[in-house]
Design a protein around this motif. Structure first.
Motif, PDB file in Angstrom:
ATOM      1  N   HIS A   1      47.094 -33.651  57.950  1.00 50.42           N
ATOM      2  CA  HIS A   1      46.069 -33.379  58.425  1.00 50.42           C
ATOM      3  C   HIS A   1      45.158 -31.766  57.988  1.00 50.42           C
ATOM      4  O   HIS A   1      46.578 -30.802  58.637  1.00 50.42           O
ATOM      5  CB  HIS A   1      45.096 -33.688  60.194  1.00 50.42           C
ATOM      6  CG  HIS A   1      46.442 -34.536  60.318  1.00 50.42           C
ATOM      7  ND1 HIS A   1      46.052 -35.739  60.727  1.00 50.42           N
ATOM      8  CD2 HIS A   1      47.650 -34.274  60.735  1.00 50.42           C
ATOM      9  CE1 HIS A   1      47.594 -36.343  61.392  1.00 50.42           C
ATOM     10  NE2 HIS A   1      48.651 -35.352  61.715  1.00 50.42           N
TER      11      HIS A   1
ATOM     12  N   CYS B   1      48.665 -42.026  65.987  1.00 50.78           N
ATOM     13  CA  CYS B   1      49.824 -40.922  66.047  1.00 50.78           C
ATOM     14  C   CYS B   1      50.686 -40.892  66.681  1.00 50.78           C
ATOM     15  O   CYS B   1      51.953 -39.958  66.057  1.00 50.78           O
ATOM     16  CB  CYS B   1      49.034 -39.943  67.144  1.00 50.78           C
ATOM     17  SG  CYS B   1      46.902 -40.156  67.031  1.00 50.78           S
TER      18      CYS B   1
ATOM     19  N   ARG C   1      58.418 -30.672  62.770  1.00 52.71           N
ATOM     20  CA  ARG C   1      58.501 -30.920  61.483  1.00 52.71           C
ATOM     21  C   ARG C   1      58.740 -32.474  61.125  1.00 52.71           C
ATOM     22  O   ARG C   1      60.037 -32.999  62.265  1.00 52.71           O
ATOM     23  CB  ARG C   1      58.885 -29.958  60.578  1.00 52.71           C
ATOM     24  CG  ARG C   1      58.863 -28.883  60.363  1.00 52.71           C
ATOM     25  CD  ARG C   1      58.612 -27.777  59.478  1.00 52.71           C
ATOM     26  NE  ARG C   1      57.534 -28.596  58.845  1.00 52.71           N
ATOM     27  CZ  ARG C   1      56.464 -28.236  58.336  1.00 52.71           C
ATOM     28  NH1 ARG C   1      56.046 -27.440  59.058  1.00 52.71           N
ATOM     29  NH2 ARG C   1      54.923 -28.507  57.666  1.00 52.71           N
TER      30      ARG C   1
ATOM     31  N   CYS D   1      53.721 -41.299  64.497  1.00 57.27           N
ATOM     32  CA  CYS D   1      54.514 -40.129  63.304  1.00 57.27           C
ATOM     33  C   CYS D   1      54.984 -38.761  64.194  1.00 57.27           C
ATOM     34  O   CYS D   1      56.199 -38.349  64.139  1.00 57.27           O
ATOM     35  CB  CYS D   1      53.501 -39.594  62.877  1.00 57.27           C
ATOM     36  SG  CYS D   1      53.362 -40.501  61.001  1.00 57.27           S
ATOM     37  N   HIS D   2      54.322 -38.682  65.349  1.00 59.67           N
ATOM     38  CA  HIS D   2      54.921 -37.625  66.465  1.00 59.67           C
ATOM     39  C   HIS D   2      55.002 -38.375  67.369  1.00 59.67           C
ATOM     40  O   HIS D   2      55.204 -38.110  68.496  1.00 59.67           O
ATOM     41  CB  HIS D   2      53.282 -36.888  67.167  1.00 59.67           C
ATOM     42  CG  HIS D   2      52.181 -36.638  65.773  1.00 59.67           C
ATOM     43  ND1 HIS D   2      53.228 -35.351  65.232  1.00 59.67           N
ATOM     44  CD2 HIS D   2      51.719 -36.089  65.069  1.00 59.67           C
ATOM     45  CE1 HIS D   2      51.719 -34.605  64.292  1.00 59.67           C
ATOM     46  NE2 HIS D   2      51.157 -35.406  64.005  1.00 59.67           N
TER      47      HIS D   2
ATOM     48  N   ARG E   1      52.686 -23.786  58.465  1.00 54.73           N
ATOM     49  CA  ARG E   1      51.900 -23.553  59.989  1.00 54.73           C
ATOM     50  C   ARG E   1      52.532 -21.884  59.456  1.00 54.73           C
ATOM     51  O   ARG E   1      51.623 -21.033  60.848  1.00 54.73           O
ATOM     52  CB  ARG E   1      52.622 -24.326  60.856  1.00 54.73           C
ATOM     53  CG  ARG E   1      52.617 -24.995  61.043  1.00 54.73           C
ATOM     54  CD  ARG E   1      53.419 -26.320  61.811  1.00 54.73           C
ATOM     55  NE  ARG E   1      52.381 -26.326  62.994  1.00 54.73           N
ATOM     56  CZ  ARG E   1      53.387 -26.970  64.170  1.00 54.73           C
ATOM     57  NH1 ARG E   1      53.834 -26.704  64.033  1.00 54.73           N
ATOM     58  NH2 ARG E   1      52.402 -27.405  65.131  1.00 54.73           N
TER      59      ARG E   1
HETATM   60  C1  HEC Z   1      51.540 -41.059  58.919  1.00 52.00           C
HETATM   61  C2  HEC Z   1      52.262 -40.015  60.301  1.00 52.00           C
HETATM   62  C3  HEC Z   1      50.986 -39.368  60.453  1.00 52.00           C
HETATM   63  C4  HEC Z   1      50.159 -39.792  61.444  1.00 52.00           C
HETATM   64  C5  HEC Z   1      50.123 -41.609  61.775  1.00 52.00           C
HETATM   65  C6  HEC Z   1      49.782 -38.297  62.344  1.00 52.00           C
HETATM   66  N1  HEC Z   1      50.105 -37.490  62.062  1.00 52.00           N
HETATM   67 FE1  HEC Z   1      49.617 -35.608  63.062  1.00 52.00          FE
HETATM   68  N2  HEC Z   1      50.850 -35.076  61.216  1.00 52.00           N
HETATM   69  C7  HEC Z   1      51.406 -35.018  60.814  1.00 52.00           C
HETATM   70  C8  HEC Z   1      52.152 -34.875  59.479  1.00 52.00           C
HETATM   71  C9  HEC Z   1      53.276 -34.491  58.595  1.00 52.00           C
HETATM   72  C10 HEC Z   1      51.647 -33.679  60.380  1.00 52.00           C
HETATM   73  C11 HEC Z   1      52.408 -31.452  59.960  1.00 52.00           C
HETATM   74  C12 HEC Z   1      53.201 -31.334  60.681  1.00 52.00           C
HETATM   75  C13 HEC Z   1      54.290 -31.664  60.218  1.00 52.00           C
HETATM   76  O1  HEC Z   1      55.354 -31.833  59.453  1.00 52.00           O
HETATM   77  O2  HEC Z   1      55.495 -31.805  60.997  1.00 52.00           O
HETATM   78  C14 HEC Z   1      50.805 -33.347  61.423  1.00 52.00           C
HETATM   79  C15 HEC Z   1      50.789 -32.222  62.150  1.00 52.00           C
HETATM   80  C16 HEC Z   1      49.893 -32.819  63.556  1.00 52.00           C
HETATM   81  C17 HEC Z   1      49.813 -31.992  64.658  1.00 52.00           C
HETATM   82  C18 HEC Z   1      50.170 -30.131  64.427  1.00 52.00           C
HETATM   83  C19 HEC Z   1      49.246 -29.545  63.157  1.00 52.00           C
HETATM   84  C20 HEC Z   1      48.776 -28.035  63.006  1.00 52.00           C
HETATM   85  O3  HEC Z   1      49.504 -27.377  62.044  1.00 52.00           O
HETATM   86  O4  HEC Z   1      49.501 -27.594  63.899  1.00 52.00           O
HETATM   87  C21 HEC Z   1      48.621 -32.245  64.841  1.00 52.00           C
HETATM   88  C22 HEC Z   1      48.178 -31.825  66.575  1.00 52.00           C
HETATM   89  C23 HEC Z   1      48.584 -33.970  64.866  1.00 52.00           C
HETATM   90  N3  HEC Z   1      49.757 -33.996  63.925  1.00 52.00           N
HETATM   91  C24 HEC Z   1      48.005 -34.681  65.739  1.00 52.00           C
HETATM   92  C25 HEC Z   1      48.106 -35.800  65.255  1.00 52.00           C
HETATM   93  C26 HEC Z   1      46.873 -36.909  66.404  1.00 52.00           C
HETATM   94  C27 HEC Z   1      45.959 -36.490  67.027  1.00 52.00           C
HETATM   95  C28 HEC Z   1      46.909 -37.735  65.302  1.00 52.00           C
HETATM   96  C29 HEC Z   1      46.264 -39.682  65.393  1.00 52.00           C
HETATM   97  C30 HEC Z   1      44.847 -39.715  65.241  1.00 52.00           C
HETATM   98  C31 HEC Z   1      47.730 -37.866  64.101  1.00 52.00           C
HETATM   99  N4  HEC Z   1      48.756 -36.615  64.175  1.00 52.00           N
HETATM  100  C32 HEC Z   1      48.504 -38.785  63.461  1.00 52.00           C
HETATM  101  C33 HEC Z   1      51.834 -36.782  60.081  1.00 52.00           C
HETATM  102  C34 HEC Z   1      50.731 -38.089  60.884  1.00 52.00           C
END
Ligand code: HEC
Ligand code: HEC
Ligand code: HEC
Ligand code: HEC
Length: 448
Positions: free
Chosen positions: A448, A388, A416, A391-392, A61
Motif C-alpha cells: 500500500h 489484513c 517486513r 499478511c500482517h 520506509r
Molecule cells: C497481501 C498482503 C497484504 C494484505 C492483505 C495487507 N497488507 Fe498491509 N502491507 C503489506 C506489505 C507488503 C506492506 C509493506 C511493508 C512490508 O513489507 O512490511 C504492508 C504495509 C502495511 C502498513 C505499514 C505501512 C508503512 O509503510 O508504514 C500498514 C499500516 C498496513 N500494511 C496495514 C494494512 C491493513 C489495515 C490491511 C487490511 C485492510 C492490510 N495492510 C492488508 C501487505 C499486505
C-alpha cells in the motif's frame, strides 16, 4: 554543354554549403542551449500517503519525510539553483485527517511553491483548505466544494515565475465518475480552456494529471491538446510510457511519478525566445543518511500524540474482538491501507467463490481469513477474503497483538513481509503458477 554542367555543379556546391551553414547554425545553437544550465527546474514530490516516519530501518520506509527534507534542503542550498527551481508537491500526501497538518507544515518549512491535491486529499479537503489558509500556501485543485471565499489560495491554474520566466500549472482534477464520451469531453474541454488561456502568456504549461492512463491517452488522441502542454506529470502508472516510441507519439512529454519518496523526478526546461526549446527529465537521488532535525521533531511529535490516543483505542479493540479482527477494525486507524486493499482481488476472494457457487471448506481454506480462523463465514461480499491479518500475521499472535502501535522509531525490527513465509502457503505452484516468476509484480500489487 560543358559550361552548363560546371554551372550546375557550382550551383549544387553553393547549395550544399548554404545548407551546411544553416544546419551547422541550428545544431550549434541547439547545442548552445543544452550546454548552458536549464532556465527552469521543477522538482516534483508526491505519493507520500502519510508516511512520515523515521525508523532508521532499511528499504522503503527509511525514505521518510525527514530524509526527503534533508535532500530538498541540500538541493536548494545553492542560490543559483534556488533562483530557477520550482518545488511542487503533486498530492496523495495524506493518509488521515491528522496527517494533513504535518505534511503541510513541512511543505511550508521547506519552501514549497505549490501543493497540488490528488485523490486522497479529497477525503479531508476541508482540513487541507483550512491548513492552506492558515499557512498561506498555494493549492492547486479543481471542483472543490466549500471553496467559496478561498479562490485566492485554491485554484485550478497557478502561474509561477522564476527570474524572467513564467510556468503555468493546471490540474486535470479527479477523473470524471462516468466514462461516457459526453461527460469525459465536457470535463476535458474545461481543463483545455484553462490550458489554452494559460499558454498565451507563459513560457510553459504543465498539466498535473490524475486521470487513468487509458482516458488521458484517449483525449490526447482526439484533441490537439498536446500542442499547448509542455509536459504532463502523471500519478497513474502506465507501462507504455516506458517505451521510447511512446513519447514521440504525442507532442507533449510525460513525467511519471515513482512510488518511492527518493529519487525525486526533476524536469528541466531550456527556454529560447519565449519557448521551451529543449526539455529533459532526470531524477535527483541524493545520498542522505541524516534526517533533517526540524522536520524530524515535527514528525516525532505527531507520532507521539497519535500513539497515545490510538494505543488506548487499540486495547479496547483487542479485548472486544475475541476471535479475529476484521479489516474494518484495522481501517479505524489505517484508512488509506484499507482503501487500497479494497481495490485488490484479496478483498473479493470470497465473492469469487460465491459467484461460482463454490463456497466450500476446500476453497475457503485459502480464500477466507474468517474461515481460516473461526471455521465460520458471516460475510460473502466485497470486503471479506484474504485480509489484513493474512499478511500482517504478527497480529494473530495473542502476545504481540497487545503491543501493537509502537512509534516507528521504537520498533525493534520493522515487521517486513517475507513472501516465502506469508504468501506461498496460498500462492503455491498449483494455484498460482506465476507467483515465483512474477514475484515483484505480485508484491507491488499488494503493497500500500
Ligand atoms: C497481501 C498482503 C497484504 C494484505 C492483505 C495487507 N497488507 Fe498491509 N502491507 C503489506 C506489505 C507488503 C506492506 C509493506 C511493508 C512490508 O513489507 O512490511 C504492508 C504495509 C502495511 C502498513 C505499514 C505501512 C508503512 O509503510 O508504514 C500498514 C499500516 C498496513 N500494511 C496495514 C494494512 C491493513 C489495515 C490491511 C487490511 C485492510 C492490510 N495492510 C492488508 C501487505 C499486505
Ligand atoms: C486503534 C488504532 C489501530 C488499529 C485499530 C490498528 N492499528 Fe496498526 N498501527 C497503529 C499505530 C498507532 C501504529 C504505529 C505507526 C503509526 O502511528 O502509524 C500502527 C502500525 C501498524 C503497522 C506498521 C508496522 C507495525 O507493526 O508497527 C502495521 C503493518 C499495522 N499497523 C497493521 C494493522 C492491522 C493489520 C490492523 C488490524 C488488525 C491494525 N493495524 C489495526 C494503530 C492501529
Ligand atoms: C490466505 C491466502 C493468501 C495469502 C496469504 C496471500 N494471498 Fe494473494 N491471493 C489469494 C487468493 C485466494 C487470490 C485470488 C482472489 C480472487 O481472485 O478472488 C489472491 C490473489 C492475489 C493477487 C491478484 C492476482 C491478479 O490476478 O491480479 C495478487 C497480486 C496477490 N494475491 C499477491 C499476494 C502477495 C504478494 C501475498 C503475500 C504478501 C499474498 N498474495 C498473500 C490468497 C492469498
Ligand atoms: C492453496 C490455496 C488455494 C486453494 C485451496 C484454492 N485457491 Fe483459488 N486461488 C488461490 C490463489 C493464490 C489464487 C490467485 C492466483 C493468482 O492470481 O496467481 C486463486 C485464484 C482463484 C480464482 C481466480 C482466478 C481464476 O482462475 O479465475 C478462482 C475462481 C479460484 N481461485 C477458485 C477456487 C476454488 C473454486 C477453489 C476450491 C476448489 C479454490 N480456488 C481453492 C489459492 C487457492
Amino acid at each position: 554543354m560543358k559550361f552548363r554542367s560546371t554551372h550546375i555543379l557550382l550551383l549544387a556546391l553553393i547549395t550544399i554549403v548554404i545548407i551546411g551553414i544553416i544546419a551547422n547554425f541550428i545544431i550549434t545553437s541547439q547545442r548552445a542551449i543544452i550546454n548552458r544550465p536549464p532556465d527552469i527546474e521543477i522538482l516534483v514530490t508526491g505519493k507520500m500517503r502519510g508516511r512520515f516516519e523515521f525508523c532508521g530501518c532499511p528499504g522503503e520506509r527509511a525514505q521518510s519525510l525527514p530524509m526527503r527534507a534533508q535532500a530538498i534542503k541540500g538541493l536548494t542550498l545553492t542560490p543559483q539553483l534556488r533562483e530557477r527551481l520550482l518545488l511542487i508537491e503533486s498530492g496523495n500526501f495524506t493518509s488521515d485527517r491528522e496527517s494533513v497538518e504535518v505534511a503541510m507544515r513541512s511543505f511550508k518549512m521547506l519552501g514549497y511553491d505549490l501543493v497540488s491535491t490528488a485523490q486522497s486529499e479529497q477525503f479531508y479537503i476541508d482540513e487541507v483548505l483550512s491548513q492552506a489558509r492558515k499557512l498561506n500556501m498555494k493549492l492547486l485543485a479543481r471542483d472543490i466544494k466549500g471553496n467559496e471565499g478561498l479562490s485566492d489560495i485554491c485554484k485550478p491554474v497557478w502561474v509561477l515565475s522564476r527570474s524572467q520566466y513564467k510556468v503555468a500549472f493546471v490540474t486535470s482534477g479527479i477523473q470524471p465518475k462516468s466514462n461516457d464520451e459526453r461527460t469525459v469531453m465536457a470535463k476535458w474541454n474545461e481543463v483545455m480552456n484553462d490550458v489554452k488561456s494559460a499558454s498565451g502568456n507563459t513560457n510553459a504549461v504543465i498539466l498535473m494529471n490524475y486521470w487513468d492512463w487509458g482516458l488521458i491517452e484517449r483525449v490526447l488522441k482526439e484533441t490537439d491538446a498536446g500542442k499547448f502542454i509542455t509536459a504532463i506529470i502523471t500519478h497513474t502508472s502506465a507501462q507504455q510510457l516506458n517505451r521510447p516510441e511512446f513519447q514521440t507519439n504525442f507532442e507533449t512529454h510525460f513525467l511519471l511519478l515513482p512510488e518511492r519518496l527518493l529519487p525525486m523526478p526533476l524536469l528541466r526546461l531550456w527556454i529560447h525566445r519565449g519557448k521551451v526549446r529543449h526539455l529533459n527529465m532526470t531524477t535527483y537521488s541524493p545520498s542522505v543518511e541524516i534526517p533533517d532535525e526540524e522536520i524530524k521533531m515535527l514528525v516525532s511529535a505527531y507520532y507521539r500524540k497519535r500513539q497515545e490516543r490510538l494505543k488506548a483505542q487499540w486495547l479496547t479493540i483487542v479485548r472486544r474482538a475475541k476471535e479475529y479482527t476484521t479489516p474494518k477494525e484495522c481501517a479505524k486507524c489505517h484508512e488509506s491501507e484499507y482503501r487500497h486493499w479494497m481495490t485488490t482481488k484479496h478483498a473479493t476472494a470470497v465473492l469469487t467463490l460465491k459467484k461460482r457457487h463454490r463456497i466450500e471448506p476446500d476453497c475457503l481454506k485459502c480464500h477466507s481469513e474468517e474461515f481460516i480462523q473461526t471455521k465460520r463465514l458471516t460475510m460473502t461480499d466485497k470486503g471479506s477474503g484474504v485480509e489484513c491479518v493474512s499478511c500482517h500475521v504478527e497480529l494473530k499472535d495473542p502476545v504481540k497483538v497487545k503491543e501493537h502501535g509502537h512509534m516507528p522509531s521504537e520498533r525493534a525490527r520493522p515487521p517486513r513481509i517475507d513472501p516465502i513465509k506469508v504468501c506461498t502457503p496460498c500462492h503455491d505452484k498449483e494455484h498460482s503458477p506465476q507467483f515465483d516468476v512474477k514475484l515483484s509484480d505480485y508484491m507491488s500489487k499488494v503493497r500500500h
